[in-house]
Motif scaffolding. Structure first.
Motif, PDB file in Angstrom:
ATOM      1  N   ALA A  72       1.065   5.539   0.201  1.00  0.00           N
ATOM      2  CA  ALA A  72       0.103   6.518   0.556  1.00  0.00           C
ATOM      3  C   ALA A  72       0.736   7.795   0.509  1.00  0.00           C
ATOM      4  O   ALA A  72       2.302   7.780   0.644  1.00  0.00           O
ATOM      5  CB  ALA A  72      -0.153   6.123   2.026  1.00  0.00           C
ATOM      6  N   LYS A  89      -3.145   0.394  -3.404  1.00  0.00           N
ATOM      7  CA  LYS A  89      -2.729  -1.079  -2.812  1.00  0.00           C
ATOM      8  C   LYS A  89      -2.616  -1.854  -4.255  1.00  0.00           C
ATOM      9  O   LYS A  89      -3.422  -1.872  -5.072  1.00  0.00           O
ATOM     10  CB  LYS A  89      -3.979  -1.601  -2.022  1.00  0.00           C
ATOM     11  CG  LYS A  89      -4.354  -1.143  -0.697  1.00  0.00           C
ATOM     12  CD  LYS A  89      -5.426  -1.875  -0.009  1.00  0.00           C
ATOM     13  CE  LYS A  89      -5.544  -1.454   1.365  1.00  0.00           C
ATOM     14  NZ  LYS A  89      -6.456  -2.149   2.091  1.00  0.00           N
ATOM     15  N   TRP A 131       0.273  11.750   1.937  1.00  0.00           N
ATOM     16  CA  TRP A 131      -0.284  12.798   2.718  1.00  0.00           C
ATOM     17  C   TRP A 131      -0.141  14.363   2.142  1.00  0.00           C
ATOM     18  O   TRP A 131       0.935  14.477   1.877  1.00  0.00           O
ATOM     19  CB  TRP A 131      -0.178  12.272   4.002  1.00  0.00           C
ATOM     20  CG  TRP A 131       1.087  12.496   4.500  1.00  0.00           C
ATOM     21  CD1 TRP A 131       1.589  13.843   5.027  1.00  0.00           C
ATOM     22  CD2 TRP A 131       2.258  11.550   4.727  1.00  0.00           C
ATOM     23  NE1 TRP A 131       2.832  13.751   5.665  1.00  0.00           N
ATOM     24  CE2 TRP A 131       3.387  12.229   5.235  1.00  0.00           C
ATOM     25  CE3 TRP A 131       2.494  10.216   4.019  1.00  0.00           C
ATOM     26  CZ2 TRP A 131       4.509  11.532   5.412  1.00  0.00           C
ATOM     27  CZ3 TRP A 131       3.609  10.056   4.342  1.00  0.00           C
ATOM     28  CH2 TRP A 131       4.611  10.285   4.886  1.00  0.00           C
ATOM     29  N   ASP A 149      -8.752   2.727  -4.845  1.00  0.00           N
ATOM     30  CA  ASP A 149      -7.830   3.585  -4.323  1.00  0.00           C
ATOM     31  C   ASP A 149      -8.737   4.392  -3.204  1.00  0.00           C
ATOM     32  O   ASP A 149      -9.950   4.838  -3.337  1.00  0.00           O
ATOM     33  CB  ASP A 149      -7.441   4.594  -5.288  1.00  0.00           C
ATOM     34  CG  ASP A 149      -6.447   4.110  -6.324  1.00  0.00           C
ATOM     35  OD1 ASP A 149      -5.791   3.021  -5.945  1.00  0.00           O
ATOM     36  OD2 ASP A 149      -6.543   4.324  -7.613  1.00  0.00           O
ATOM     37  N   THR A 151      -4.328   6.674  -0.954  1.00  0.00           N
ATOM     38  CA  THR A 151      -3.681   5.400  -0.857  1.00  0.00           C
ATOM     39  C   THR A 151      -3.941   4.536  -1.948  1.00  0.00           C
ATOM     40  O   THR A 151      -5.262   4.386  -2.313  1.00  0.00           O
ATOM     41  CB  THR A 151      -3.930   4.542   0.397  1.00  0.00           C
ATOM     42  OG1 THR A 151      -5.030   4.177   0.339  1.00  0.00           O
ATOM     43  CG2 THR A 151      -3.398   5.588   1.435  1.00  0.00           C
ATOM     44  N   ALA A 173      -5.061  11.938   3.127  1.00  0.00           N
ATOM     45  CA  ALA A 173      -4.398  11.086   2.730  1.00  0.00           C
ATOM     46  C   ALA A 173      -4.715  10.265   1.541  1.00  0.00           C
ATOM     47  O   ALA A 173      -6.135  10.162   1.456  1.00  0.00           O
ATOM     48  CB  ALA A 173      -3.630   9.997   3.497  1.00  0.00           C
ATOM     49  N   ILE A 199      -1.417   6.778   8.222  1.00  0.00           N
ATOM     50  CA  ILE A 199      -2.189   6.898   6.956  1.00  0.00           C
ATOM     51  C   ILE A 199      -2.590   5.770   6.201  1.00  0.00           C
ATOM     52  O   ILE A 199      -3.447   5.992   5.641  1.00  0.00           O
ATOM     53  CB  ILE A 199      -0.896   7.654   6.015  1.00  0.00           C
ATOM     54  CG1 ILE A 199       0.202   6.874   5.942  1.00  0.00           C
ATOM     55  CG2 ILE A 199      -0.795   9.240   6.485  1.00  0.00           C
ATOM     56  CD1 ILE A 199       1.208   7.340   5.024  1.00  0.00           C
ATOM     57  N   PHE A 200      -2.394   4.722   6.581  1.00  0.00           N
ATOM     58  CA  PHE A 200      -3.039   3.560   5.770  1.00  0.00           C
ATOM     59  C   PHE A 200      -4.304   3.237   6.087  1.00  0.00           C
ATOM     60  O   PHE A 200      -4.825   3.522   7.087  1.00  0.00           O
ATOM     61  CB  PHE A 200      -2.007   2.554   6.146  1.00  0.00           C
ATOM     62  CG  PHE A 200      -0.544   2.759   5.475  1.00  0.00           C
ATOM     63  CD1 PHE A 200      -0.110   3.021   4.283  1.00  0.00           C
ATOM     64  CD2 PHE A 200       0.565   3.124   6.496  1.00  0.00           C
ATOM     65  CE1 PHE A 200       1.073   3.165   3.547  1.00  0.00           C
ATOM     66  CE2 PHE A 200       1.926   3.367   5.841  1.00  0.00           C
ATOM     67  CZ  PHE A 200       1.996   3.468   4.635  1.00  0.00           C
ATOM     68  N   SER A 201      -4.786   2.209   5.149  1.00  0.00           N
ATOM     69  CA  SER A 201      -6.442   2.131   5.288  1.00  0.00           C
ATOM     70  C   SER A 201      -6.834   1.231   6.371  1.00  0.00           C
ATOM     71  O   SER A 201      -8.035   1.453   6.301  1.00  0.00           O
ATOM     72  CB  SER A 201      -6.586   1.554   3.804  1.00  0.00           C
ATOM     73  OG  SER A 201      -5.867   0.292   3.529  1.00  0.00           O
ATOM     74  N   GLU A 251       0.851  -1.031  -0.006  1.00  0.00           N
ATOM     75  CA  GLU A 251       0.085  -0.048  -0.090  1.00  0.00           C
ATOM     76  C   GLU A 251       0.840   1.347  -0.132  1.00  0.00           C
ATOM     77  O   GLU A 251       1.738   1.303   0.863  1.00  0.00           O
ATOM     78  CB  GLU A 251      -0.989  -0.092   1.195  1.00  0.00           C
ATOM     79  CG  GLU A 251      -2.013   1.083   0.984  1.00  0.00           C
ATOM     80  CD  GLU A 251      -2.766   1.205   2.330  1.00  0.00           C
ATOM     81  OE1 GLU A 251      -2.784   0.179   3.104  1.00  0.00           O
ATOM     82  OE2 GLU A 251      -3.748   1.620   2.283  1.00  0.00           O
TER      83      GLU A 251
END
Ligand SMILES: [Ca+2]
Ligand SMILES: [Ca+2]
Ligand SMILES: [Ca+2]
Length: 1022
Positions: A181, A455, A183, A413, A453, A451, A428-430, A179
């Motif tokens: 990201a 994957k 920001w 996304d 992201t 942010a 920040i990640f999902s 992933e």
């Protein structure tokens, strides 16, 4: 690089034998390879990565973006960033990071030097490449960063945008989940928000294949604004002593100064009441330098922070930490403000809400002993109403929008409009609980970060790509006396509109940017040489350069210093005219031959900002007019501007007085003072300008004026050599009526044959005779080029530092003769102006280097260029910031002229004439070239009695009547054949000396992708 030296070598301070290391000399000519810097060596890198005239955003050596001068704050810089390069710093939070899951284990890595053991950087303007590797990571990442840059296409090269294209590759033997990201902190109203009630808003937009996080700001709704308490006046300094303030040092004297009693040259400082604090006016001493040299501090009594803001008026030097006003909490500096190298004080506001209820002190600091070594302060108020007279928020200079966007976004996304935890990159990640709603707001003071992201599941060896755009839109550029607004804002309504435009055109703009980059580097010239001669073009993408809403281009000399697209500085910069000629034609027409031109033909060299002409700037502008004409498709620009060009030439002729071709009287010039007496440098520029005027007069049919220019030129050429060539180089003769004036006399001065250097740039041939000119250039090599400036500067201390001890360069002026020395040269003038003689200034060095190469002193010219290149190695300082009296100094764009000299490039668009005479490896040579409407690649090969030349157009179009080549020894040029786009074409041939002209009648026309090929044979002497 050179040595070893003994004491005796430096007997004359500049060694006659340079003792250059043979390996270093060899490397000057070798093709070499791409320049790759490895962290931490790349720590100081800041590659300008935004569009032309759109602010100043840097790509750092580890791929982080920094500096972010996009908010119209008018950052001032001086000479200091040479000796003390700027440290990477960012006023907002932004970055990219990666989360990788392999074999059930997750790792998070920021895409910067903290996340990877091996980070390498290759900058080839306009592109930056960063590679991230780590033996413990199952993936590698490649970043390609750029803003679209296409020569001859100003609009497509001027987007307030940066592209960050990441490729993630699975380098392990097992599948991985990745992933990526990005920001961005909402930094709209970054500065103005400190002094007013602002609500920031983030919004997600998904449309047309774009996923965008849009950052904006708006006034805080009335019902959310807390009530205001009355102001507390902390100090207005309306008394003769400092009372409760504790003073140290001498700079602040015994008390606040009455504004009426300040030195006149400080101007109006704009205080309130009658008295102010000013560490220049109160310092002991009787001249500027002595007063600046004093230091001291003033510290207030402790007080409690009981309002939201502290406001005050501040002026003076811009030295961070050295000319400043500090807020101390618990004895620590928590906030600091400097002046802006301007005595006039401006209001400043500190947001002190964080320290409410704490005990604080204010400290006024002058620790600077050099130029702008002073600080001014008045009227300190504690308030909840930070500034009076607040206009609409939308008129603040930093009001606008910013966008982080993901190109070709799919529904998979993800986006977070507000991160729950501003700590990045962990939050920040999902998988984190970010706010997924489409909008979020925060009051100023609370960070708002969003942010985006993407994957992938990557099989071993597979790659994924993510293309991010960062765009900005801050239209409220306002500069004193100048038209308002940014040009990009006339094309786009917001940062989102910029992102949408970029999304639509991305594949094409990226391809064209690469096409130019590849054309430039597809060359036989050394990599280091291609890097250095082109990278200064990036000055266009810094805050040195602006384009106003009305389309006018305007430049500082260097960022924030000094005003007015200064004629005598900018005339050295050859890059812009060759790459974006419309900007130059417009500047000549609108400014130099427009608003800056006086009735008598004088051109005020800073336009709105001064009222005097400079002899060198004036001559250079006439020469530039010829160049701007040559970069046109027809004569219409010249015809329109001819009356003004002629008038400007008449002004120079009037300075000549008796018409003998030498200028007398006061001669203001780029060394910032008036020189007197016949000066080889300035009269040589005059002669070159006369030749340029003659050429232009012939084009427009003003034959009488052409003859007049020619006659004076011929007289002047003879007289200049007879009077001012001393057998080895060109000197000046002091004017007996002005013996106190600064004058380099019999010194060996860097610009003594600048007129001839200029003449080569515009195909004027000889202005000064060959023998004397080459001798002058050899003298510059002998007397001014030193592999180590240390011993020279040890003896000659005045002057600024653009080469440190241990670094080499070409000194501005040395004094090899017994009859004249530095002390005489400086006359009664100020030390700072004479100090220029002892410096190494890149733009001048390039001018000489190009000239040396043009006259066949190839190794010397390359060595001078390379010495600048070595000074700007990343281990020492930012390679993309050549400093003079300001960052990204415009004169450094002279480096493009060195490239042109190496190619022996000549072009005359209206005549359809293009010529090359390669000075390096003519038997096997390739280089990029530009013309009025197209650019491409020139190559030639010589072997077995045949010269083969090829002009391949890669962009736009090219109308060609004549291709000029240099005949190599042994080839007569009696047999010439040509093909245009593969078709055999009849040509006429003319030979003059070693020059061959291949003529096409009618003119041939090349479109992008087409080539012209010429085969030249015939045995010489046959
Ligand atoms: Ca006052
Ligand atoms: Ca001082
Ligand atoms: Ca004269």
């Amino acid at each position: 690089m050179a040595g070893p030296f003994t004491r005796e070598d430096f007997e004359n301070l500049v060694p006659a034998d340079k003792k250059l290391d043979p390996a270093w000399v060899k490397s000057l000519l070798e093709r070499g390879s791409r320049t790759v810097y490895r962290w931490p060596e790349s720590r100081l890198i800041g590659l300008p990565i935004g569009g032309l005239c759109a602010g100043q955003l840097y790509l750092g050596g580890d791929g982080r973006l920094w500096h972010w001068d996009i908010f119209n704050q008018h950052i001032g810089t001086g000479a200091e960033h040479y000796a003390k390069p700027m440290e990477p710093r960012s006023p907002l939070e932004q970055g990219f990071a990666l989360r990788v899951v392999a074999g059930g284990l997750a790792q998070v890595r920021a895409l910067d030097h903290t996340g990877w053991r091996d980070v390498t950087f290759n900058g080839e303007y306009p592109l930056g490449f960063v590679e991230y590797r780590d033996p413990d990571a199952p993936v590698s990442v490649s970043l390609e960063a750029f803003s679209p840059f296409i020569p001859l296409n100003v609009l497509d090269s001027s987007l307030p945008a940066t592209v960050m294209r990441f490729t993630v590759k699975n380098t392990s033997a097992q599948p991985v989940e990745v992933e990526l990201a990005g920001w961005l902190e909402n930094a709209v109203c970054l500065h103005s928000g400190q002094s007013r009630d602002v609500l920031r808003r983030n919004r997600l937009v998904r449309r047309a294949g774009l996923l965008a996080l849009e950052c904006s700001a708006e006034p805080m709704p009335e019902d959310q604004v807390s009530p205001k308490r009355p102001d507390i006046l902390f100090d207005d300094f309306e008394r003769s002593t400092y009372d409760s303030w504790t003073g140290e040092g001498k700079a602040f004297g015994t008390g606040p100064i009455e504004m009426d009693k300040m030195p006149d040259y400080q101007g109006k400082v704009g205080g309130q009441g009658r008295r102010v604090v000013n560490s220049h006016a109160t310092a002991p001493g009787h001249d500027v330098a002595a007063k600046d040299a004093a230091t001291g501090t003033l510290t207030s009594r402790p007080f409690t922070i009981e309002r939201n803001y502290i406001t005050f008026l501040i002026g003076g030097g811009a030295h961070q930490g050295r000319t400043c006003v500090n807020l101390l909490v618990d004895g620590q500096v928590v906030l600091s403000a400097t002046g802006r190298n301007d005595n006039r004080m401006a209001p400043h506001t500190w947001d002190v809400r964080r320290w409410a209820g704490r005990t604080a002190q204010i400290q006024v600091v002058d620790r600077e002993t050099g130029s702008w070594g002073n600080i001014g302060l008045d009227h300190i108020v504690f308030t909840d109403q930070p500034r009076r007279d607040l206009g609409p928020l939308a008129e603040e200079s930093d009001f606008g929008t910013m966008t982080l966007a993901l190109w070709k976004a799919s529904p998979e996304d993800l986006a977070a409009v507000a991160l729950p935890d501003p700590r990045v990159p962990a939050g920040i990640f999902s998988q984190n609980a970010a706010d997924r709603s489409p909008t979020a707001t925060r009051p100023f003071g609370q960070k708002l970060l969003g942010a985006l992201t993407r994957k992938w599941s990557l099989a071993p060896g597979a790659s994924g790509e993510a293309v991010f755009f960062i765009t900005w839109h801050f239209p409220n550029l306002r500069m004193d006396r100048l038209p308002p607004g940014r040009h990009y804002a006339t094309r786009f309504a917001s940062a989102l509109a910029v992102a949408e435009h970029l999304a639509q055109r991305y594949p094409e703009l990226r391809e064209l940017t690469h096409r130019w980059h590849d054309t430039w580097y597809d060359s036989t010239l050394p990599y280091w040489f291609l890097d250095r001669t082109f990278l200064n073009t990036s000055i266009l993408a810094t805050s040195t350069c602006h384009r106003f809403a009305n389309g006018r281009f305007w430049g500082w000399e260097g960022v924030g210093c000094c005003h007015g697209t200064c004629g005598h500085v900018w005339q050295y910069a050859q890059a812009v005219a060759r790459l974006f000629p419309e900007l130059k034609r417009d500047t000549r027409e609108r400014v130099d031959f427009g608003l800056a031109l006086q009735k008598d033909g004088a051109i005020h060299f800073r336009a709105e900002f001064n009222d005097i002409p400079a002899v060198d700037g004036q001559a250079g502008t006439i020469l530039r007019a010829l160049r701007e004409h040559q970069m046109s498709t027809d004569d219409s620009w010249l015809k329109r501007n001819w009356p003004a060009i002629r008038r400007a030439t008449e002004w120079l002729i009037a300075k000549d007085g008796d018409g003998d071709g030498l200028i007398e009287g006061n001669q203001h010039n780029t060394l910032d003072t008036d020189w007197f007496g016949p000066v080889a440098w300035l009269s040589g520029m005059y002669l070159a300008a006369l030749r340029a005027a003659e050429e232009m007069a012939r084009v427009v049919g003003d034959d009488a004026f052409a003859r007049r220019c020619r006659e004076i030129f011929e007289r002047g050429q003879r007289k200049l050599v007879a009077e001012l060539f001393d057998g080895e180089y060109f000197i000046n003769k002091p004017d007996p009526r002005h013996l106190d004036a600064i004058n380099s006399g019999t010194g060996c001065h860097i610009d003594q044959v600048l007129g001839q250097s200029w003449a080569w740039q515009v195909g004027l041939g000889r202005v000064l005779p060959e023998k004397e000119t080459v001798s002058a250039l050899r003298s510059l090599w002998r007397y001014n080029f030193t592999p180590d400036v240390g011993p020279y500067r040890q003896r000659y201390k005045p002057g600024r530092w653009y080469a440190m001890p241990g670094e080499g360069g070409l000194l501005m002026c040395t004094f090899p003769r017994k009859d004249w020395d530095y002390a005489q040269a400086k006359g009664k003038g100020p030390e700072w102006a004479a100090g220029y003689f002892n410096e190494c200034m890149n733009g001048f060095e390039y001018q000489v280097a190009g000239h040396m190469i043009a006259e066949g002193l190839v190794q010397e010219g390359l060595a001078v260029t390379r010495m600048v290149h070595d000074r700007y190695h990343a281990a020492r300082r930012n390679p993309w910031n050549e400093v003079e009296c300001g960052d990204h100094y415009a004169r450094s764009m002279a480096s493009y002229g060195v490239f042109l000299a190496a190619c022996g490039y000549e072009y005359d668009g209206p005549r359809g004439r293009l010529g090359f005479a390669p000075r390096l490896t003519p038997e096997h040579f390739k280089c990029a070239f530009t013309t009025a409407e197209g650019w491409g690649s020139f190559s030639q090969q010589i072997g077995q009695g045949v010269l083969r030349a090829r002009v391949e157009l890669r962009y736009g179009r090219l109308r060609l009547s004549t291709l000029a080549l240099r005949l190599p020894a042994g080839i007569s040029g009696h047999t010439v054949t040509a093909t245009v786009a593969g078709e055999a074409t009849a040509v006429r041939v003319e030979r003059t000396g070693g020059r061959l002209e291949v003529q096409f009648a009618p003119a041939c026309q090349l479109e992008a992708g087409q080539a012209l090929e010429v085969r030249v044979a015939g045995k010489a002497g046959a």
